[in-house]
Design a protein around this motif. Structure first.
Motif, PDB file in Angstrom:
ATOM      1  N   HIS A 285       1.098  -1.077  -0.258  1.00  0.00           N
ATOM      2  CA  HIS A 285      -0.092   0.556  -0.089  1.00  0.00           C
ATOM      3  C   HIS A 285       1.087   1.248  -0.101  1.00  0.00           C
TER       4      HIS A 285
ATOM      5  N   GLY B 158       0.925   2.032  -3.018  1.00  0.00           N
ATOM      6  CA  GLY B 158       0.320   2.150  -3.904  1.00  0.00           C
ATOM      7  C   GLY B 158      -0.120   4.289  -3.882  1.00  0.00           C
TER       8      GLY B 158
ATOM      9  N   ALA C 286      -0.241   6.503  -6.519  1.00  0.00           N
ATOM     10  CA  ALA C 286      -1.504   7.443  -7.035  1.00  0.00           C
ATOM     11  C   ALA C 286      -1.207   9.290  -7.294  1.00  0.00           C
TER      12      ALA C 286
ATOM     13  N   LEU D  61      -0.725   4.309   2.924  1.00  0.00           N
ATOM     14  CA  LEU D  61      -1.008   4.843   1.735  1.00  0.00           C
ATOM     15  C   LEU D  61      -0.243   6.543   2.275  1.00  0.00           C
TER      16      LEU D  61
ATOM     17  N   HIS E 235      -9.937   7.335  -0.035  1.00  0.00           N
ATOM     18  CA  HIS E 235      -9.668   5.576   0.987  1.00  0.00           C
ATOM     19  C   HIS E 235     -10.572   5.638   1.653  1.00  0.00           C
TER      20      HIS E 235
ATOM     21  N   TYR F  34      -9.112   4.909  -3.811  1.00  0.00           N
ATOM     22  CA  TYR F  34      -8.217   3.290  -3.403  1.00  0.00           C
ATOM     23  C   TYR F  34      -9.124   1.810  -2.876  1.00  0.00           C
TER      24      TYR F  34
ATOM     25  N   LEU G  76      -6.941   2.985  -7.576  1.00  0.00           N
ATOM     26  CA  LEU G  76      -6.068   1.605  -7.161  1.00  0.00           C
ATOM     27  C   LEU G  76      -6.224   0.343  -7.030  1.00  0.00           C
TER      28      LEU G  76
END
Length: 366
Positions: free
Chosen positions: A190, A193, A197, A223, A276, A304, A319
Protein backbone atom coordinates in the motif's frame (compact mmCIF):
# COMPACT_ATOMS: atom_id res chain seq x y z
CA UNK A 1 2.79 -30.28 -19.22
CA UNK A 2 -0.98 -30.18 -18.70
CA UNK A 3 -3.06 -27.10 -19.45
CA UNK A 4 -3.59 -26.46 -15.76
CA UNK A 5 0.17 -26.38 -15.19
CA UNK A 6 0.69 -23.72 -17.83
CA UNK A 7 0.57 -20.04 -16.84
CA UNK A 8 -1.65 -19.32 -19.86
CA UNK A 9 -4.43 -21.48 -18.41
CA UNK A 10 -4.26 -19.66 -15.06
CA UNK A 11 -4.32 -16.24 -16.72
CA UNK A 12 -7.23 -17.30 -18.95
CA UNK A 13 -9.30 -18.50 -16.00
CA UNK A 14 -8.56 -15.26 -14.14
CA UNK A 15 -9.85 -13.37 -17.20
CA UNK A 16 -13.02 -15.47 -17.09
CA UNK A 17 -13.46 -14.70 -13.37
CA UNK A 18 -12.92 -10.96 -14.02
CA UNK A 19 -15.70 -11.00 -16.63
CA UNK A 20 -17.99 -12.95 -14.30
CA UNK A 21 -17.46 -10.45 -11.49
CA UNK A 22 -18.21 -7.62 -13.92
CA UNK A 23 -21.34 -9.06 -15.56
CA UNK A 24 -22.42 -12.03 -13.44
CA UNK A 25 -22.53 -14.45 -16.38
CA UNK A 26 -20.50 -15.41 -19.46
CA UNK A 27 -21.07 -17.27 -22.71
CA UNK A 28 -18.59 -19.82 -24.04
CA UNK A 29 -18.76 -18.57 -27.64
CA UNK A 30 -18.08 -14.94 -26.69
CA UNK A 31 -15.19 -15.84 -24.38
CA UNK A 32 -13.60 -18.04 -27.03
CA UNK A 33 -13.72 -15.19 -29.56
CA UNK A 34 -12.42 -12.60 -27.07
CA UNK A 35 -9.56 -14.78 -25.82
CA UNK A 36 -8.65 -16.31 -29.19
CA UNK A 37 -9.04 -19.94 -28.12
CA UNK A 38 -11.43 -22.76 -28.99
CA UNK A 39 -14.80 -23.19 -27.32
CA UNK A 40 -13.60 -26.56 -26.02
CA UNK A 41 -10.78 -24.81 -24.16
CA UNK A 42 -13.22 -22.37 -22.56
CA UNK A 43 -15.56 -25.21 -21.56
CA UNK A 44 -12.64 -26.96 -19.90
CA UNK A 45 -11.71 -23.74 -18.06
CA UNK A 46 -15.29 -23.32 -16.86
CA UNK A 47 -15.34 -26.95 -15.78
CA UNK A 48 -12.19 -26.40 -13.74
CA UNK A 49 -13.62 -23.26 -12.11
CA UNK A 50 -16.83 -25.14 -11.35
CA UNK A 51 -14.82 -27.93 -9.73
CA UNK A 52 -13.22 -25.29 -7.53
CA UNK A 53 -16.67 -24.07 -6.51
CA UNK A 54 -16.18 -20.63 -8.07
CA UNK A 55 -18.80 -20.78 -10.86
CA UNK A 56 -21.99 -22.59 -11.79
CA UNK A 57 -22.16 -24.15 -15.24
CA UNK A 58 -25.24 -23.28 -17.28
CA UNK A 59 -26.19 -24.08 -20.86
CA UNK A 60 -23.71 -22.30 -23.12
CA UNK A 61 -21.76 -20.61 -20.33
CA UNK A 62 -21.47 -20.01 -16.60
CA UNK A 63 -22.65 -17.79 -13.76
CA UNK A 64 -20.78 -16.54 -10.70
CA UNK A 65 -21.25 -18.40 -7.44
CA UNK A 66 -21.38 -16.62 -4.09
CA UNK A 67 -17.93 -15.75 -2.82
CA UNK A 68 -18.90 -16.89 0.67
CA UNK A 69 -20.43 -20.25 -0.18
CA UNK A 70 -17.80 -22.64 1.13
CA UNK A 71 -19.71 -25.81 0.35
CA UNK A 72 -18.12 -28.40 -1.93
CA UNK A 73 -20.04 -29.38 -5.08
CA UNK A 74 -21.51 -32.85 -4.69
CA UNK A 75 -20.30 -34.01 -8.08
CA UNK A 76 -16.66 -33.25 -7.31
CA UNK A 77 -14.62 -36.32 -6.51
CA UNK A 78 -11.29 -35.49 -4.96
CA UNK A 79 -8.84 -36.95 -2.51
CA UNK A 80 -9.01 -36.08 1.18
CA UNK A 81 -7.51 -32.71 2.11
CA UNK A 82 -3.92 -32.63 3.33
CA UNK A 83 -4.50 -29.81 5.81
CA UNK A 84 -7.38 -28.02 7.53
CA UNK A 85 -6.83 -24.26 7.68
CA UNK A 86 -8.87 -21.73 9.63
CA UNK A 87 -9.43 -18.34 8.00
CA UNK A 88 -10.73 -15.30 9.91
CA UNK A 89 -11.49 -12.06 8.05
CA UNK A 90 -12.85 -8.77 9.45
CA UNK A 91 -15.68 -8.40 6.90
CA UNK A 92 -17.82 -10.72 4.83
CA UNK A 93 -19.28 -7.97 2.66
CA UNK A 94 -16.58 -5.50 1.56
CA UNK A 95 -13.09 -6.17 0.17
CA UNK A 96 -12.64 -9.55 1.81
CA UNK A 97 -14.96 -11.69 -0.36
CA UNK A 98 -12.45 -11.34 -3.20
CA UNK A 99 -9.65 -12.47 -0.89
CA UNK A 100 -11.79 -15.46 0.08
CA UNK A 101 -12.36 -16.36 -3.59
CA UNK A 102 -8.61 -16.47 -4.18
CA UNK A 103 -8.03 -18.47 -1.02
CA UNK A 104 -10.67 -21.02 -1.97
CA UNK A 105 -9.21 -21.47 -5.44
CA UNK A 106 -5.73 -22.10 -4.02
CA UNK A 107 -7.16 -24.37 -1.32
CA UNK A 108 -8.60 -26.63 -4.02
CA UNK A 109 -5.27 -26.71 -5.83
CA UNK A 110 -3.35 -27.40 -2.62
CA UNK A 111 -5.86 -29.97 -1.27
CA UNK A 112 -6.53 -27.77 1.74
CA UNK A 113 -9.86 -27.57 3.58
CA UNK A 114 -10.63 -23.93 4.34
CA UNK A 115 -12.80 -23.12 7.39
CA UNK A 116 -14.05 -19.53 7.15
CA UNK A 117 -15.12 -17.26 10.01
CA UNK A 118 -16.16 -13.63 9.91
CA UNK A 119 -15.21 -11.15 12.62
CA UNK A 120 -15.27 -7.40 13.11
CA UNK A 121 -12.32 -5.01 13.09
CA UNK A 122 -12.08 -5.16 16.92
CA UNK A 123 -9.10 -7.06 18.33
CA UNK A 124 -11.13 -8.76 21.08
CA UNK A 125 -13.69 -10.08 18.59
CA UNK A 126 -10.96 -11.28 16.25
CA UNK A 127 -9.26 -13.18 19.07
CA UNK A 128 -12.60 -14.69 20.10
CA UNK A 129 -13.23 -16.00 16.59
CA UNK A 130 -9.70 -17.40 16.32
CA UNK A 131 -10.01 -19.10 19.71
CA UNK A 132 -13.28 -20.69 18.60
CA UNK A 133 -11.46 -22.27 15.66
CA UNK A 134 -8.66 -23.48 17.90
CA UNK A 135 -11.04 -24.86 20.52
CA UNK A 136 -12.84 -26.84 17.83
CA UNK A 137 -9.63 -28.76 17.16
CA UNK A 138 -8.30 -30.17 13.94
CA UNK A 139 -6.97 -26.88 12.54
CA UNK A 140 -3.40 -27.20 11.28
CA UNK A 141 -2.84 -23.50 10.61
CA UNK A 142 -4.45 -20.07 10.44
CA UNK A 143 -4.87 -17.31 7.87
CA UNK A 144 -6.00 -14.17 9.67
CA UNK A 145 -6.31 -10.42 9.16
CA UNK A 146 -5.94 -9.12 12.70
CA UNK A 147 -5.93 -5.64 14.14
CA UNK A 148 -2.25 -4.66 14.13
CA UNK A 149 -2.24 -1.10 15.50
CA UNK A 150 -2.05 0.15 19.06
CA UNK A 151 -1.64 -1.85 22.29
CA UNK A 152 -4.56 -4.19 21.55
CA UNK A 153 -3.31 -4.93 18.05
CA UNK A 154 0.24 -5.52 19.24
CA UNK A 155 -0.95 -7.86 21.98
CA UNK A 156 -2.99 -9.83 19.43
CA UNK A 157 0.02 -10.17 17.13
CA UNK A 158 2.21 -11.38 19.98
CA UNK A 159 -0.43 -13.96 20.94
CA UNK A 160 -0.60 -15.19 17.35
CA UNK A 161 3.19 -15.47 17.31
CA UNK A 162 3.03 -17.68 20.41
CA UNK A 163 0.61 -20.24 18.94
CA UNK A 164 1.94 -23.71 18.23
CA UNK A 165 0.48 -23.78 14.73
CA UNK A 166 1.67 -21.63 11.83
CA UNK A 167 -0.07 -18.32 11.17
CA UNK A 168 -0.12 -16.30 7.95
CA UNK A 169 -1.42 -12.73 8.01
CA UNK A 170 -3.46 -11.56 5.02
CA UNK A 171 -3.28 -7.84 4.17
CA UNK A 172 -1.59 -7.24 7.51
CA UNK A 173 1.97 -7.15 8.78
CA UNK A 174 3.58 -6.86 12.19
CA UNK A 175 5.54 -3.74 13.15
CA UNK A 176 9.28 -4.36 13.05
CA UNK A 177 9.56 -3.06 16.62
CA UNK A 178 7.76 -6.17 17.90
CA UNK A 179 10.58 -8.36 16.52
CA UNK A 180 8.23 -11.26 15.67
CA UNK A 181 10.13 -13.96 13.81
CA UNK A 182 7.56 -16.69 13.12
CA UNK A 183 4.57 -14.81 11.70
CA UNK A 184 4.36 -14.86 7.91
CA UNK A 185 2.25 -12.57 5.75
CA UNK A 186 1.01 -11.72 2.30
CA UNK A 187 0.01 -8.11 1.81
CA UNK A 188 -0.50 -5.43 -0.82
CA UNK A 189 2.29 -2.86 -0.98
CA UNK A 190 0.00 0.00 0.00
CA UNK A 191 2.98 2.33 0.45
CA UNK A 192 3.71 1.89 -3.23
CA UNK A 193 -0.01 2.40 -3.91
CA UNK A 194 0.07 5.81 -2.27
CA UNK A 195 3.14 6.74 -4.25
CA UNK A 196 1.64 5.47 -7.51
CA UNK A 197 -1.50 7.57 -6.97
CA UNK A 198 0.46 10.77 -6.43
CA UNK A 199 2.75 10.15 -9.37
CA UNK A 200 -0.28 9.55 -11.62
CA UNK A 201 -1.74 12.90 -10.60
CA UNK A 202 1.63 14.62 -11.04
CA UNK A 203 1.90 13.20 -14.55
CA UNK A 204 -1.42 14.91 -15.35
CA UNK A 205 -0.10 18.30 -14.22
CA UNK A 206 -1.51 18.52 -10.68
CA UNK A 207 0.80 20.44 -8.34
CA UNK A 208 -1.42 20.87 -5.25
CA UNK A 209 -3.11 17.68 -4.10
CA UNK A 210 -4.64 16.12 -1.00
CA UNK A 211 -5.28 12.77 0.66
CA UNK A 212 -8.31 11.51 2.60
CA UNK A 213 -7.93 8.19 4.43
CA UNK A 214 -10.23 5.94 6.45
CA UNK A 215 -9.96 6.44 10.18
CA UNK A 216 -8.54 3.39 12.00
CA UNK A 217 -7.85 1.49 8.78
CA UNK A 218 -4.50 -0.35 8.83
CA UNK A 219 -4.09 0.65 5.18
CA UNK A 220 -4.22 4.40 5.82
CA UNK A 221 -0.79 5.01 7.33
CA UNK A 222 0.83 3.05 4.51
CA UNK A 223 -0.94 5.09 1.83
CA UNK A 224 0.06 8.30 3.55
CA UNK A 225 3.69 7.22 3.81
CA UNK A 226 3.93 6.52 0.08
CA UNK A 227 1.90 9.62 -0.82
CA UNK A 228 4.02 12.08 1.14
CA UNK A 229 7.28 10.38 0.14
CA UNK A 230 6.39 10.89 -3.53
CA UNK A 231 5.18 14.44 -2.88
CA UNK A 232 8.50 15.35 -1.30
CA UNK A 233 10.43 13.65 -4.06
CA UNK A 234 8.51 15.53 -6.79
CA UNK A 235 8.22 18.86 -4.98
CA UNK A 236 4.40 18.74 -4.95
CA UNK A 237 2.34 20.45 -2.23
CA UNK A 238 -0.18 18.33 -0.30
CA UNK A 239 -1.91 20.75 2.07
CA UNK A 240 -4.87 18.42 2.77
CA UNK A 241 -4.45 15.35 4.97
CA UNK A 242 -7.78 14.21 6.41
CA UNK A 243 -8.71 11.05 8.33
CA UNK A 244 -12.46 10.41 8.21
CA UNK A 245 -15.21 7.79 8.44
CA UNK A 246 -17.76 9.34 6.09
CA UNK A 247 -19.56 6.06 5.41
CA UNK A 248 -20.15 5.46 9.13
CA UNK A 249 -21.74 8.75 10.22
CA UNK A 250 -25.20 10.26 9.86
CA UNK A 251 -25.94 12.10 6.63
CA UNK A 252 -26.06 15.57 8.24
CA UNK A 253 -22.69 15.14 9.93
CA UNK A 254 -21.29 13.61 6.76
CA UNK A 255 -22.41 16.56 4.67
CA UNK A 256 -20.79 18.97 7.09
CA UNK A 257 -17.46 17.14 6.94
CA UNK A 258 -17.48 17.00 3.14
CA UNK A 259 -18.47 20.66 2.87
CA UNK A 260 -15.57 21.62 5.13
CA UNK A 261 -13.25 19.45 3.05
CA UNK A 262 -14.34 21.08 -0.22
CA UNK A 263 -13.99 24.54 1.32
CA UNK A 264 -10.40 23.63 2.20
CA UNK A 265 -9.85 22.29 -1.32
CA UNK A 266 -10.98 25.63 -2.74
CA UNK A 267 -9.01 27.74 -0.23
CA UNK A 268 -5.77 25.84 -0.82
CA UNK A 269 -6.22 25.66 -4.61
CA UNK A 270 -6.04 21.86 -4.38
CA UNK A 271 -6.97 20.23 -7.69
CA UNK A 272 -6.94 16.49 -6.91
CA UNK A 273 -7.60 14.06 -4.07
CA UNK A 274 -6.71 10.46 -3.27
CA UNK A 275 -9.57 9.05 -1.18
CA UNK A 276 -9.53 5.76 0.70
CA UNK A 277 -11.84 3.89 0.53
CA UNK A 278 -14.30 3.60 -2.41
CA UNK A 279 -17.40 4.45 -0.33
CA UNK A 280 -15.74 7.62 0.97
CA UNK A 281 -14.60 8.57 -2.54
CA UNK A 282 -18.10 8.12 -3.93
CA UNK A 283 -19.64 10.16 -1.12
CA UNK A 284 -17.24 13.05 -1.75
CA UNK A 285 -17.83 12.84 -5.49
CA UNK A 286 -21.62 12.80 -5.13
CA UNK A 287 -21.63 15.76 -2.76
CA UNK A 288 -19.27 17.73 -4.99
CA UNK A 289 -21.30 17.07 -8.15
CA UNK A 290 -24.53 17.99 -6.33
CA UNK A 291 -22.93 21.32 -5.42
CA UNK A 292 -21.83 22.17 -8.96
CA UNK A 293 -18.26 20.90 -8.86
CA UNK A 294 -17.07 19.31 -12.09
CA UNK A 295 -15.12 16.06 -11.87
CA UNK A 296 -12.34 16.01 -13.04
CA UNK A 297 -12.21 19.62 -14.35
CA UNK A 298 -12.58 21.26 -10.91
CA UNK A 299 -11.45 18.32 -8.80
CA UNK A 300 -9.81 15.06 -9.89
CA UNK A 301 -10.43 12.03 -7.65
CA UNK A 302 -8.61 8.72 -7.23
CA UNK A 303 -10.25 6.04 -5.08
CA UNK A 304 -8.39 3.28 -3.28
CA UNK A 305 -9.74 -0.31 -3.15
CA UNK A 306 -11.63 -0.43 -6.49
CA UNK A 307 -14.59 -2.32 -5.11
CA UNK A 308 -17.32 0.02 -6.40
CA UNK A 309 -15.32 2.92 -7.83
CA UNK A 310 -16.37 2.13 -11.40
CA UNK A 311 -19.97 2.91 -10.43
CA UNK A 312 -19.28 6.61 -9.89
CA UNK A 313 -20.50 9.31 -12.26
CA UNK A 314 -18.06 9.72 -13.85
CA UNK A 315 -16.37 6.38 -13.08
CA UNK A 316 -13.56 6.86 -10.60
CA UNK A 317 -9.92 6.16 -11.34
CA UNK A 318 -8.83 3.70 -8.66
CA UNK A 319 -5.94 1.73 -7.21
CA UNK A 320 -6.90 -1.94 -7.01
CA UNK A 321 -5.13 -4.19 -4.51
CA UNK A 322 -4.76 -7.72 -5.96
CA UNK A 323 -7.27 -9.20 -3.50
CA UNK A 324 -7.71 -12.62 -5.05
CA UNK A 325 -3.97 -13.02 -5.42
CA UNK A 326 -3.51 -12.15 -1.74
CA UNK A 327 -5.89 -14.97 -0.80
CA UNK A 328 -4.20 -17.42 -3.16
CA UNK A 329 -0.69 -16.65 -1.95
CA UNK A 330 -1.72 -16.82 1.72
CA UNK A 331 -2.94 -20.39 1.20
CA UNK A 332 0.16 -21.29 -0.79
CA UNK A 333 2.46 -19.90 1.90
CA UNK A 334 0.77 -21.74 4.76
CA UNK A 335 0.52 -24.98 2.76
CA UNK A 336 4.25 -24.79 2.05
CA UNK A 337 4.95 -24.09 5.73
CA UNK A 338 2.94 -27.12 6.81
CA UNK A 339 4.52 -29.35 4.18
CA UNK A 340 8.12 -28.30 4.81
CA UNK A 341 8.08 -27.59 8.55
CA UNK A 342 10.13 -25.18 10.66
CA UNK A 343 13.23 -25.47 8.47
CA UNK A 344 11.50 -23.39 5.81
CA UNK A 345 12.57 -19.70 5.97
CA UNK A 346 9.91 -17.26 7.13
CA UNK A 347 8.19 -15.79 4.07
CA UNK A 348 6.76 -12.27 3.92
CA UNK A 349 5.26 -11.28 0.58
CA UNK A 350 4.28 -7.89 -0.81
CA UNK A 351 2.25 -7.54 -4.02
CA UNK A 352 1.87 -4.34 -6.05
CA UNK A 353 -1.60 -2.77 -6.59
CA UNK A 354 -2.83 -1.83 -10.07
CA UNK A 355 -3.89 1.62 -11.25
CA UNK A 356 -7.13 1.59 -13.26
CA UNK A 357 -7.49 4.94 -15.01
CA UNK A 358 -11.05 6.12 -15.61
CA UNK A 359 -12.81 9.42 -16.27
CA UNK A 360 -12.32 11.04 -12.83
CA UNK A 361 -8.71 11.98 -13.64
CA UNK A 362 -7.54 13.86 -16.71
CA UNK A 363 -4.71 16.19 -17.77
CA UNK A 364 -4.82 19.45 -15.82
CA UNK A 365 -5.80 22.50 -17.87
CA UNK A 366 -4.50 25.96 -17.14
Amino acid sequence: MSDDARPFGIVRRERIMDELRRTGSVRVSELAADLGVTELTIRRDIGRLADQGLVTRVHGGATLRSALDTSVPRDRAQSAPRFRIGMVVPSLSYYWPQVVIGARAAATEQRVQLVLRGASYAADDQRRQIESLLDGGGVHGLIVAPENLGPDGHALLEWLESLRIPVVLAERQAPAALVLRRLEWVTTDHVFGGELALRHLASLGHRRVGIVTSAQSPTSWQLRRGWFRAAEDLGIDSPIDLSASLDRVASDARGSVIETLLDEVRETATTALLIHSDPQALLVQQFAVDHDWRVPEDLAIIAYDDEVAEGGEPPLTALRPPKQHIGRRAVEVIAARLAEGPARPTERVQVVPELHVRASTAPRRG
